[in-house]
Design a protein around this motif. Structure first.
Motif, PDB file in Angstrom:
ATOM      1  N   MET A 156       0.810  -1.212   0.016  1.00 48.99           N
ATOM      2  CA  MET A 156       0.045   0.083   0.167  1.00 48.99           C
ATOM      3  C   MET A 156       0.981   1.181  -0.028  1.00 48.99           C
ATOM      4  N   ARG A 157       0.541   2.247  -0.874  1.00 54.18           N
ATOM      5  CA  ARG A 157       1.382   3.457  -0.909  1.00 54.18           C
ATOM      6  C   ARG A 157       0.684   4.587   0.015  1.00 54.18           C
ATOM      7  N   THR A 158       1.548   5.177   0.670  1.00 55.62           N
ATOM      8  CA  THR A 158       1.071   6.437   1.511  1.00 55.62           C
ATOM      9  C   THR A 158       1.780   7.566   1.396  1.00 55.62           C
ATOM     10  N   THR A 159       2.379   8.016   0.082  1.00 49.45           N
ATOM     11  CA  THR A 159       2.870   9.063  -0.078  1.00 49.45           C
ATOM     12  C   THR A 159       1.937  10.283  -0.003  1.00 49.45           C
ATOM     13  N   GLU A 160       2.806  11.510   0.342  1.00 49.51           N
ATOM     14  CA  GLU A 160       1.886  12.797   0.062  1.00 49.51           C
ATOM     15  C   GLU A 160       1.686  13.087  -1.260  1.00 49.51           C
ATOM     16  N   GLY A 161       0.814  13.892  -1.584  1.00 45.94           N
ATOM     17  CA  GLY A 161       0.942  14.375  -3.024  1.00 45.94           C
ATOM     18  C   GLY A 161      -0.285  15.386  -3.174  1.00 45.94           C
ATOM     19  N   THR A 162      -0.647  15.753  -4.482  1.00 49.02           N
ATOM     20  CA  THR A 162      -1.731  16.674  -4.697  1.00 49.02           C
ATOM     21  C   THR A 162      -3.243  15.991  -4.306  1.00 49.02           C
ATOM     22  N   GLY A 163      -4.317  16.841  -4.346  1.00 51.94           N
ATOM     23  CA  GLY A 163      -5.585  16.281  -3.880  1.00 51.94           C
ATOM     24  C   GLY A 163      -5.918  15.165  -4.999  1.00 51.94           C
ATOM     25  N   ALA A 164      -5.700  15.190  -6.193  1.00 51.80           N
ATOM     26  CA  ALA A 164      -6.048  14.217  -7.139  1.00 51.80           C
ATOM     27  C   ALA A 164      -5.374  12.993  -6.918  1.00 51.80           C
ATOM     28  N   ARG A 165      -4.013  13.115  -6.490  1.00 51.91           N
ATOM     29  CA  ARG A 165      -3.062  12.053  -6.454  1.00 51.91           C
ATOM     30  C   ARG A 165      -3.499  11.489  -5.093  1.00 51.91           C
ATOM     31  N   GLN A 166      -4.039  12.208  -4.323  1.00 51.81           N
ATOM     32  CA  GLN A 166      -4.609  11.763  -2.787  1.00 51.81           C
ATOM     33  C   GLN A 166      -6.050  10.690  -2.914  1.00 51.81           C
ATOM     34  N   SER A 167      -6.594  11.455  -3.842  1.00 45.49           N
ATOM     35  CA  SER A 167      -7.971  10.677  -4.249  1.00 45.49           C
ATOM     36  C   SER A 167      -7.605   9.497  -4.933  1.00 45.49           C
ATOM     37  N   THR A 168      -6.646   9.303  -5.838  1.00 53.29           N
ATOM     38  CA  THR A 168      -6.427   7.870  -6.459  1.00 53.29           C
ATOM     39  C   THR A 168      -5.936   7.258  -5.315  1.00 53.29           C
ATOM     40  N   LEU A 169      -4.963   7.568  -4.564  1.00 54.31           N
ATOM     41  CA  LEU A 169      -4.546   6.782  -3.429  1.00 54.31           C
ATOM     42  C   LEU A 169      -5.802   6.071  -2.606  1.00 54.31           C
ATOM     43  N   ARG A 170      -6.617   7.050  -2.122  1.00 57.35           N
ATOM     44  CA  ARG A 170      -7.815   6.491  -1.264  1.00 57.35           C
ATOM     45  C   ARG A 170      -8.343   5.405  -2.239  1.00 57.35           C
ATOM     46  N   SER A 171      -8.715   5.617  -3.411  1.00 56.92           N
ATOM     47  CA  SER A 171      -9.374   4.724  -4.311  1.00 56.92           C
ATOM     48  C   SER A 171      -8.625   3.507  -4.286  1.00 56.92           C
ATOM     49  N   SER A 172      -7.416   3.518  -4.675  1.00 59.12           N
ATOM     50  CA  SER A 172      -6.800   2.294  -4.637  1.00 59.12           C
ATOM     51  C   SER A 172      -6.460   1.535  -3.393  1.00 59.12           C
ATOM     52  N   ASN A 173      -6.599   2.338  -2.407  1.00 61.38           N
ATOM     53  CA  ASN A 173      -6.148   1.635  -0.973  1.00 61.38           C
ATOM     54  C   ASN A 173      -7.705   0.971  -0.428  1.00 61.38           C
ATOM     55  N   LEU A 174      -8.714   1.643  -0.970  1.00 61.49           N
ATOM     56  CA  LEU A 174      -9.863   0.939  -0.473  1.00 61.49           C
ATOM     57  C   LEU A 174     -10.239  -0.040  -1.191  1.00 61.49           C
ATOM     58  N   ALA A 175      -9.850  -0.341  -2.634  1.00 59.06           N
ATOM     59  CA  ALA A 175     -10.020  -1.371  -3.307  1.00 59.06           C
ATOM     60  C   ALA A 175      -9.067  -2.512  -2.940  1.00 59.06           C
ATOM     61  N   LEU A 176      -7.958  -2.065  -2.400  1.00 56.93           N
ATOM     62  CA  LEU A 176      -7.200  -3.304  -2.051  1.00 56.93           C
ATOM     63  C   LEU A 176      -7.570  -3.922  -0.615  1.00 56.93           C
ATOM     64  N   VAL A 177      -8.098  -2.938   0.186  1.00 58.31           N
ATOM     65  CA  VAL A 177      -8.696  -3.686   1.513  1.00 58.31           C
ATOM     66  C   VAL A 177      -9.991  -4.437   1.245  1.00 58.31           C
ATOM     67  N   LEU A 178     -10.990  -4.024   0.579  1.00 62.28           N
ATOM     68  CA  LEU A 178     -12.161  -5.029  -0.029  1.00 62.28           C
ATOM     69  C   LEU A 178     -11.618  -5.961  -0.706  1.00 62.28           C
ATOM     70  N   ARG A 179     -10.803  -6.070  -1.502  1.00 59.93           N
ATOM     71  CA  ARG A 179     -10.324  -7.155  -2.183  1.00 59.93           C
ATOM     72  C   ARG A 179      -9.520  -8.117  -1.263  1.00 59.93           C
ATOM     73  N   THR A 180      -8.912  -7.637  -0.210  1.00 58.63           N
ATOM     74  CA  THR A 180      -8.381  -8.537   0.942  1.00 58.63           C
ATOM     75  C   THR A 180      -9.292  -9.120   1.641  1.00 58.63           C
TER      76      THR A 180
END
Ligand SMILES: [Zn+2]
Length: 398
Positions: free
Chosen positions: A1-25
């Motif tokens: 899981m990636r937790t780097t800081e970034g722009t709003g758009a990048r954080q939104s993508t991170l939230r999206s991929s992290n939520l997907a990873l947790v749900l899939r797990t």
């Protein structure tokens, strides 16, 4: 899981991929996981895992079960399960049946309607209106309390996946049919099922035991035995759909160019020997004879039935050995009526594959059979829609 800081758009993508990873797990696990398990399996901190889980629970994509007594000292863990109130509708039209099935995110069948009928040469508009009424009836029941995440439609033929058209279904006798448009006119507001090839979708029910949970076999050739024979090659748990989505038409692999004409326009296709109607006709039995009756007659020594089964097994052996030689698949999975006939079909089929597959000396192809409920394509269509939720849960959460 990636937790780097970034722009709003990048954080939104991170939230999206992290939520997907947790749900899939959680969905992929064999049993319920705790928040701590999720943290370990996703490689994140407990605090981050807990925050993501809480968001998925709030959105109904995960449920919390009864708290378990801790194995040792410490607070009791709350088991997490895929959300039981999220569902998808799977529909199927085939030359022999209509089906509507609702699955929840745990892969359970919440409700279903299956009507067997001879739909060879049927009128598309009338048949799809019937399927629409079946689905509407299903959604009006208690199962209608599910939050519908999507719908899919399994069709026995070539589907234009871009334009969502049924190009050709030889056994229905349908060509260039706007199956989704005709069906959607009879479904509740705005519901437009995504169409797909029946065998491709049915193969998903072998590759996945529940949405996102891998089945025991990951590489195999699936055969959908209906009036026709559909096929799908699955590699690494993914259906190989081909460049246009038309791969896997094993039923129209030629066994004998001088053989009987096929509804596809060719001659001597596999389904002219091993399709349900072709096999029953060759055995001299009525076309509605149940597979169990065929097996019983073969066991009792009925020479016509045995001859028809031998011809079907030979045709399967010739066609499937060709496919296995090309695609390097370790297993063939028989579905539909072929699964019900696996008893008499398997020994001669295995013998032929052993003889005709070049690599059989090192790895003899396995012949397996899946005997589940009818209309596996409807189940697969619902699984695909639920798979879309796992891939992009943020679309459901907002
Ligand atoms: Zn054909």
């Amino acid at each position: 899981m990636r937790t780097t800081e970034g722009t709003g758009a990048r954080q939104s993508t991170l939230r999206s991929s992290n939520l997907a990873l947790v749900l899939r797990t959680v969905c992929a696990a064999d049993g319920p996981l705790s928040r701590a398990d999720v943290a370990v399996r996703t490689g994140t901190t407990r605090a981050t895992a807990a925050r993501l889980v809480d968001e998925l629970v709030a959105g109904g994509l995960l449920d919390e079960g009864e708290r378990l007594a801790p194995p040792r000292r410490g607070r009791p863990a709350t088991p997490l399960l895929p959300g039981a109130r999220i569902g998808a509708l799977g529909l199927q039209v085939d030359a022999g049946l209509l089906a509507a099935r609702l699955l929840d995110l745990r892969g359970r069948v919440v409700a279903e309607r299956v009507e067997e009928d001879d739909l060879v040469g049927s009128d598309p508009a009338r048949t799809l209106a019937r399927l629409g009424a079946l689905a509407t009836d299903l959604l009006a029941g208690p199962a209608g309390e599910l939050r519908l995440a999507g719908a899919g439609l399994a069709l026995p033929g070539l589907v234009d996946v871009e334009r969502h058209l049924l190009l050709r279904a030889p056994n229905l006798g349908w060509s260039d049919v706007d199956a989704v448009g005709l069906l959607a006119a009879h479904l509740p507001d705005g519901l437009r099922p995504v169409p797909g090839n029946e065998a491709d979708l049915a193969a998903r029910t072998v590759a996945e035991t529940a949405p996102g949970r891998p089945g025991p076999m990951r590489d195999f050739l699936y055969l959908s035995g209906q009036i026709g024979i559909g096929g799908a090659a699955v590699v690494g748990g993914q259906v190989m759909t081909g460049s246009a989505g038309w791969a896997g038409e094993v039923g129209h692999v030629c066994v004998d160019p001088d053989g009987p004409p096929c509804r596809c326009g060719s001659t001597g296709c596999l389904e002219q020997y091993a399709g349900r109607h072709a096999l029953l006709a060759a055995a001299g039995l009525p076309l509605d004879t149940a597979p169990a009756e065929v097996v019983a007659r073969a066991s009792a020594g009925d020479a016509d039935v045995r001859r028809a089964l031998d011809a079907a097994a030979r045709a399967l052996g010739v066609a499937l050995a060709g496919v296995v030689n090309v695609l390097d698949l370790p297993a063939v999975v028989l579905g539909g009526h072929l699964a019900a006939l696996a008893g008499p079909l398997r020994p001669p089929l295995e013998e032929l594959l052993g003889r005709r597959v070049l690599s059989a000396r090192w790895r003899r192809p396995v012949v397996a059979a899946v005997t589940g409920p009818p209309a596996a394509g409807a189940t697969g269509a619902a699984l695909r829609a639920l798979g879309d939720v796992l891939a992009d849960p943020v679309r459901r959460l907002g």
